[in-house]
Design a protein around this motif. Structure first.
Motif, PDB file in Angstrom:
ATOM      1  N   ILE A  27       0.843  -1.188   0.000  1.00  0.00           N
ATOM      2  CA  ILE A  27       0.000   0.000   0.000  1.00  0.00           C
ATOM      3  C   ILE A  27       0.883   1.244   0.000  1.00  0.00           C
ATOM      4  N   PHE A  28       0.712   2.061  -1.007  1.00  0.00           N
ATOM      5  CA  PHE A  28       1.418   3.341  -1.072  1.00  0.00           C
ATOM      6  C   PHE A  28       0.564   4.442  -0.471  1.00  0.00           C
ATOM      7  N   SER A  29      -0.700   4.402  -0.823  1.00  0.00           N
ATOM      8  CA  SER A  29      -1.611   5.413  -0.307  1.00  0.00           C
ATOM      9  C   SER A  29      -3.037   4.900  -0.430  1.00  0.00           C
ATOM     10  N   ILE A  30      -3.875   5.251   0.546  1.00  0.00           N
ATOM     11  CA  ILE A  30      -5.297   4.898   0.498  1.00  0.00           C
ATOM     12  C   ILE A  30      -6.110   6.155   0.284  1.00  0.00           C
ATOM     13  N   TYR A  31      -6.998   6.120  -0.657  1.00  0.00           N
ATOM     14  CA  TYR A  31      -7.887   7.246  -0.925  1.00  0.00           C
ATOM     15  C   TYR A  31      -9.208   7.042  -0.204  1.00  0.00           C
ATOM     16  N   GLY A  32     -10.191   6.516  -0.894  1.00  0.00           N
ATOM     17  CA  GLY A  32     -11.510   6.347  -0.305  1.00  0.00           C
ATOM     18  C   GLY A  32     -11.673   5.018   0.409  1.00  0.00           C
ATOM     19  N   MET A  33     -12.476   5.054   1.466  1.00  0.00           N
ATOM     20  CA  MET A  33     -12.835   3.847   2.197  1.00  0.00           C
ATOM     21  C   MET A  33     -14.344   3.890   2.385  1.00  0.00           C
TER      22      MET A  33
END
Length: 119
Positions: A27-33
């Motif tokens: 995981i580099f970056s998480i946007y929406g959850m």
């Protein structure tokens, strides 16, 4: 990216429950959850979403009773469910999207967790 949900249970009407969904892997970056649910014999419906910055949105049917939150350090999203009603009975699934690296996106789903509201 794998998602592991927890918090399933049998709850009486008016009760509460907290679901969690933890993302792991590259995981580099998480946007929406987001959280979705699917009741037996019905189509899956969107429940709530939260952006990386913490902005939230809810389906009208759960507004005021459900609260979505996230812990970016733990790559985890939560759903606090209060004032449960029998019609909230469903399999709840989380959805997370983001980047595995600087150029590869991901969009993952959890396996689903059963919430049953019954006296």
């Amino acid at each position: 990216v794998q998602l592991v949900e927890s918090g399933r249970g049998l709850v009486q009407p008016g009760g509460f429950l907290r679901l969690s969904c933890a993302a792991s892997g590259t995981i580099f970056s998480i946007y929406g959850m987001a959280w979705y649910r699917q009741a037996l014999g019905k189509q899956r419906e969107w429940v709530a979403s939260i952006t990386r910055g913490g902005s939230t949105s809810y389906a009208d049917s759960v507004k005021g009773r459900f609260t979505i939150s996230r812990d970016n350090a733990k790559n985890t999203v939560y759903l606090q469910i209060n004032s449960l009603k029998p019609e909230d009975t469903a399999v709840y699934s989380c959805n997370v999207n983001g980047l595995k690296n600087s150029y590869t996106r991901f969009d993952s789903w959890g396996q689903g967790t059963q919430v049953t509201v019954s006296s």
